[in-house]
Scaffold this motif. Structure first.
Motif, PDB file in Angstrom:
ATOM      1  N   GLU A  38       0.797  -1.235  -0.055  1.00 16.40           N
ATOM      2  CA  GLU A  38       0.027  -0.123   0.043  1.00 16.40           C
ATOM      3  C   GLU A  38       0.837   1.322   0.063  1.00 16.40           C
ATOM      4  O   GLU A  38       0.485   2.112  -0.734  1.00 16.40           O
ATOM      5  CB  GLU A  38      -0.984   0.180   1.388  1.00 16.40           C
ATOM      6  CG  GLU A  38      -1.644   1.283   1.237  1.00 16.40           C
ATOM      7  CD  GLU A  38      -2.569   1.442   2.500  1.00 16.40           C
ATOM      8  OE1 GLU A  38      -3.381   2.318   2.709  1.00 16.40           O
ATOM      9  OE2 GLU A  38      -2.674   0.359   3.323  1.00 16.40           O
ATOM     10  N   GLN A  39       1.774   1.277   0.973  1.00 14.72           N
ATOM     11  CA  GLN A  39       2.850   2.376   0.907  1.00 14.72           C
ATOM     12  C   GLN A  39       3.387   2.756  -0.164  1.00 14.72           C
ATOM     13  O   GLN A  39       3.734   3.796  -0.854  1.00 14.72           O
ATOM     14  CB  GLN A  39       3.892   2.484   2.000  1.00 14.72           C
ATOM     15  CG  GLN A  39       3.297   2.221   3.419  1.00 14.72           C
ATOM     16  CD  GLN A  39       4.172   1.910   4.643  1.00 14.72           C
ATOM     17  OE1 GLN A  39       5.048   2.752   4.718  1.00 14.72           O
ATOM     18  NE2 GLN A  39       4.159   0.752   5.321  1.00 14.72           N
ATOM     19  N   PHE A  40       3.961   1.400  -1.023  1.00 18.17           N
ATOM     20  CA  PHE A  40       4.713   1.646  -2.135  1.00 18.17           C
ATOM     21  C   PHE A  40       3.735   2.262  -3.152  1.00 18.17           C
ATOM     22  O   PHE A  40       4.168   3.474  -3.855  1.00 18.17           O
ATOM     23  CB  PHE A  40       5.045   0.182  -2.718  1.00 18.17           C
ATOM     24  CG  PHE A  40       5.444   0.384  -4.276  1.00 18.17           C
ATOM     25  CD1 PHE A  40       6.803   0.494  -4.363  1.00 18.17           C
ATOM     26  CD2 PHE A  40       4.758  -0.039  -5.010  1.00 18.17           C
ATOM     27  CE1 PHE A  40       7.262   0.555  -5.670  1.00 18.17           C
ATOM     28  CE2 PHE A  40       4.941   0.010  -6.524  1.00 18.17           C
ATOM     29  CZ  PHE A  40       6.566   0.404  -6.975  1.00 18.17           C
ATOM     30  N   LEU A  41       2.460   1.738  -3.513  1.00 21.84           N
ATOM     31  CA  LEU A  41       1.542   2.451  -4.375  1.00 21.84           C
ATOM     32  C   LEU A  41       1.209   3.837  -4.496  1.00 21.84           C
ATOM     33  O   LEU A  41       1.240   4.548  -5.288  1.00 21.84           O
ATOM     34  CB  LEU A  41       0.453   1.534  -4.741  1.00 21.84           C
ATOM     35  CG  LEU A  41      -0.425   1.863  -5.852  1.00 21.84           C
ATOM     36  CD1 LEU A  41       0.380   1.631  -7.088  1.00 21.84           C
ATOM     37  CD2 LEU A  41      -1.630   0.905  -5.891  1.00 21.84           C
ATOM     38  N   ARG A  42       1.087   4.153  -3.158  1.00 19.42           N
ATOM     39  CA  ARG A  42       0.881   5.553  -2.745  1.00 19.42           C
ATOM     40  C   ARG A  42       1.858   6.485  -3.105  1.00 19.42           C
ATOM     41  O   ARG A  42       1.802   7.527  -3.768  1.00 19.42           O
ATOM     42  CB  ARG A  42       0.711   5.684  -1.150  1.00 19.42           C
ATOM     43  CG  ARG A  42      -0.849   5.308  -0.653  1.00 19.42           C
ATOM     44  CD  ARG A  42      -0.789   5.288   0.717  1.00 19.42           C
ATOM     45  NE  ARG A  42      -1.881   4.852   1.351  1.00 19.42           N
ATOM     46  CZ  ARG A  42      -3.079   5.651   1.346  1.00 19.42           C
ATOM     47  NH1 ARG A  42      -3.275   6.883   0.981  1.00 19.42           N
ATOM     48  NH2 ARG A  42      -4.185   5.338   1.964  1.00 19.42           N
ATOM     49  N   LYS A  43       3.227   6.028  -2.768  1.00 23.53           N
ATOM     50  CA  LYS A  43       4.253   7.079  -2.997  1.00 23.53           C
ATOM     51  C   LYS A  43       4.606   6.906  -4.536  1.00 23.53           C
ATOM     52  O   LYS A  43       4.918   7.696  -5.199  1.00 23.53           O
ATOM     53  CB  LYS A  43       5.595   6.406  -2.150  1.00 23.53           C
ATOM     54  CG  LYS A  43       5.309   6.852  -0.820  1.00 23.53           C
ATOM     55  CD  LYS A  43       6.572   6.373   0.137  1.00 23.53           C
ATOM     56  CE  LYS A  43       6.415   6.708   1.545  1.00 23.53           C
ATOM     57  NZ  LYS A  43       7.624   6.641   2.372  1.00 23.53           N
ATOM     58  N   TRP A  44       4.539   5.869  -5.126  1.00 27.17           N
ATOM     59  CA  TRP A  44       4.769   5.624  -6.673  1.00 27.17           C
ATOM     60  C   TRP A  44       4.076   6.568  -7.418  1.00 27.17           C
ATOM     61  O   TRP A  44       4.354   7.306  -8.360  1.00 27.17           O
ATOM     62  CB  TRP A  44       4.701   4.275  -7.017  1.00 27.17           C
ATOM     63  CG  TRP A  44       5.245   3.961  -8.545  1.00 27.17           C
ATOM     64  CD1 TRP A  44       6.371   3.490  -8.614  1.00 27.17           C
ATOM     65  CD2 TRP A  44       4.566   4.042  -9.540  1.00 27.17           C
ATOM     66  NE1 TRP A  44       6.718   3.513 -10.104  1.00 27.17           N
ATOM     67  CE2 TRP A  44       5.637   3.865 -10.668  1.00 27.17           C
ATOM     68  CE3 TRP A  44       3.362   4.453 -10.019  1.00 27.17           C
ATOM     69  CZ2 TRP A  44       5.171   3.815 -11.980  1.00 27.17           C
ATOM     70  CZ3 TRP A  44       2.848   4.470 -11.220  1.00 27.17           C
ATOM     71  CH2 TRP A  44       3.883   4.125 -12.348  1.00 27.17           C
ATOM     72  N   LEU A  45       2.637   6.557  -7.046  1.00 30.87           N
ATOM     73  CA  LEU A  45       1.571   7.300  -7.684  1.00 30.87           C
ATOM     74  C   LEU A  45       1.904   8.714  -7.478  1.00 30.87           C
ATOM     75  O   LEU A  45       1.519   9.622  -8.406  1.00 30.87           O
ATOM     76  CB  LEU A  45       0.376   7.235  -7.435  1.00 30.87           C
ATOM     77  CG  LEU A  45      -0.453   5.562  -7.920  1.00 30.87           C
ATOM     78  CD1 LEU A  45      -1.427   5.260  -7.221  1.00 30.87           C
ATOM     79  CD2 LEU A  45      -0.487   5.649  -9.496  1.00 30.87           C
ATOM     80  N   MET A  46       2.341   9.342  -6.268  1.00 26.59           N
ATOM     81  CA  MET A  46       2.805  10.728  -6.036  1.00 26.59           C
ATOM     82  C   MET A  46       3.845  10.975  -6.998  1.00 26.59           C
ATOM     83  O   MET A  46       3.957  12.357  -7.237  1.00 26.59           O
ATOM     84  CB  MET A  46       2.996  10.974  -4.620  1.00 26.59           C
ATOM     85  CG  MET A  46       1.803  10.726  -3.801  1.00 26.59           C
ATOM     86  SD  MET A  46       0.480  12.003  -4.247  1.00 26.59           S
ATOM     87  CE  MET A  46       1.266  13.516  -3.687  1.00 26.59           C
ATOM     88  N   ASP A  47       4.709  10.149  -7.357  1.00 25.73           N
ATOM     89  CA  ASP A  47       5.811  10.248  -7.995  1.00 25.73           C
ATOM     90  C   ASP A  47       5.478  10.348  -9.547  1.00 25.73           C
ATOM     91  O   ASP A  47       6.386  10.593 -10.479  1.00 25.73           O
ATOM     92  CB  ASP A  47       7.136   9.645  -7.633  1.00 25.73           C
ATOM     93  CG  ASP A  47       8.638  10.283  -7.914  1.00 25.73           C
ATOM     94  OD1 ASP A  47       8.606  11.569  -7.986  1.00 25.73           O
ATOM     95  OD2 ASP A  47       9.302   9.454  -8.405  1.00 25.73           O
TER      96      ASP A  47
END
Length: 487
Positions: free
Chosen positions: A152-161
């Motif tokens: 979950e954390q990965f996808l949130r941060k990846w999408l913000m980038d």
């Protein structure tokens, strides 16, 4: 003055390395010429101090990355690198399988890549899988719920980038034992928590040969083996009678059941579980009980030393028995393809390729982050916190998730009979009954559609990772399903 600047310059170098969390890769060692697709690799830090650094490969859709869906692909194990999904299953490149000659393995294009119609993130999860690593010993903890949180954390941060994908339909997909934490991830992440990201099409997932519930998955191995002609009618009847259909938790007092299960194990001992038509692979290292783990590690070090130098020169004198044994093993592995072990040979090639220094530089792997890349890292402790994911299927069905479940019909690790059984336990009504689906005028498998937007399909001739054995058919299945066509 110069000496005073050294600490600052070193810190600056480290900061720049960490700041460059992702990089476009235009060339790959082993592939001739520039890559004809957009490949990006990098890290995303998760947990409060970002002590877990998750490595990813991202490939943009080769058709229309603005409008096509975004797929997050998670490989099972747990502990098998997502790079395996990229090169052995659904990615745009694969290895040219031929006798290994000591040079860097060759990469070729895969004409059946799912990236023709979708963008895909291949994520190395959990920590210490593939090129993902931990900065502290505490961050090495691996469990089902840790994977959920990290995904979950990965996808949130990846999408913000990568905000150009915020409005893209997002599908979660994977195979084998990844399925538990896919369900947890989908179930434990409330839809409204993503309102800021506008992820309005997230309610979709795809699972291949999923290990879902041991009661169904593993108890189906015996009826599957009987149906495939691997055990006799008499043994099958004796097993059913003495074990009452329960072959996993046998009571010691049930001597007759234990005896029959032993006879079953003997019958299938020379069968390759992942695909019953493949030749059984007996690795001279892993199957020789006389060789200890320490000796195996020492021999592996010798193998890598040989490969790195592109020569038969050994680090020990020729009279050293261990070194001679390594040379023999190395030669054996190099000729697996001649013995019909095409899938296994690919596994050997990927290990050599991923551990090459030039490959790591091309992928922008952080120097010193991991020592040896392993296709599957099973040695680190892992805590299994969920036995069955059936309840998550039920919950997500109620929430309206659209789902594709597929099984290679020659897989005995998670037989399609078990998958059918747990799907029946969901008590969905049948919308379209059992029927063949076709590819190029030939039957490619069978399918059934249920209520609650669930489609089940078999892939004829497929094994435990169906796209590895039937890439064209699996790509056709995926392409039809994402545009909501009948298979």
């Amino acid at each position: 003055m110069a000496k005073q600047c050294l600490p600052f310059l070193l810190l600056l170098q480290v900061w720049l390395q960490l700041a460059a969390a992702h990089t476009i890769v235009k060339f790959l060692p082993g592939f001739k010429g520039p890559l004809p697709f957009h490949l990006e690799t990098g890290y995303v830090g998760v947990d409060e101090a970002e002590d877990v650094q998750l490595f990813f490969y991202f490939i943009k859709s080769q058709r229309n990355s603005k409008d096509d869906l975004l797929l997050l692909w998670l490989t099972g194990g747990p502990g098998c690198s997502a790079f395996c999904g990229l090169v052995f299953e659904i990615g745009p490149i694969s290895f040219e399988v031929k006798e290994y000659n000591g040079s860097l393995p060759t990469l070729v294009l895969n004409p059946y890549s799912w990236t023709q119609v979708s963008s895909i993130i291949f994520l190395d999860l959990p920590v210490r899988t593939g090129f993902s690593y931990a900065r502290t010993p505490l961050a090495l903890q691996r469990s089902d719920f840790k994977q959920v949180s990290h995904a979950e954390q990965f996808l949130r941060k990846w999408l913000m980038d990568h905000q150009e994908f915020l409005a893209s339909p997002i599908y979660i997909a994977g195979d084998r034992t990844c399925c538990h934490f896919i369900f947890l991830y989908q179930h434990e992440t409330p839809r409204n928590s993503y309102e800021a990201f506008n992820l309005y099409c997230r309610d979709t997932y795809i699972l291949g040969n999923p290990i879902t519930d041991p009661t169904f998955d593993f108890n189906s191995r015996i009826p599957f083996a009987h149906g495939m002609g691997l055990i006799s009618d008499e043994l099958h009847e004796s097993l059913k009678k003495s074990c009452a259909g329960e072959y996993q938790t046998i009571k010691p007092s049930n001597a007759e059941c234990l005896k029959n299960v032993g006879a079953f194990d003997k019958c299938i001992s020379d069968i390759e579980d992942s695909h019953i038509l493949e030749r059984k692979y007996n690795d001279p290292l892993s199957f020789n009980k006389a060789i200890t783990e320490e000796k195996i590690e020492a021999m592996n070090e010798e193998i890598h030393a040989i490969e790195k130098n592109d020569t038969w020169k050994l680090t020990h004198p020729p009279e050293n028995k261990k070194a001679i044994g390594v040379k023999r093993v190395y030669k054996t592995k190099a000729k697996l393809v001649d013995k019909g072990y095409k899938q296994r040979e690919g596994h050997v090639l990927v290990t050599y390729w991923a551990n090459d220094d030039n490959v790591r530089k091309a992928l922008h792997v952080r120097e010193g982050s991991i020592e040896e890349w392993k296709r599957c890292n099973y040695k680190l402790p892992y805590t299994y916190e969920i036995k069955s994911s059936i309840k998550y299927h039920i919950d997500l069905g109620i929430k309206g998730y659209r789902r594709l479940i597929y099984s290679g019909d020659h897989d005995m690790e998670a037989p399609f009979l078990g998958t059918q059984a747990w799907i029946r336990s969901l008590n969905y009504s049948i919308v379209d009954d059992w029927q063949p689906w076709h590819y190029q005028g030939q039957v490619a498998g069978y399918t059934r559609t249920y209520s609650s937007q669930l489609t089940f399909a078999t892939v004829k001739g497929g094994g435990h990772t169906a796209p590895a054995y039937r890439p064209a058919e699996c790509f056709a299945m995926f392409r039809r399903w994402i545009i909501q066509e009948h298979l």
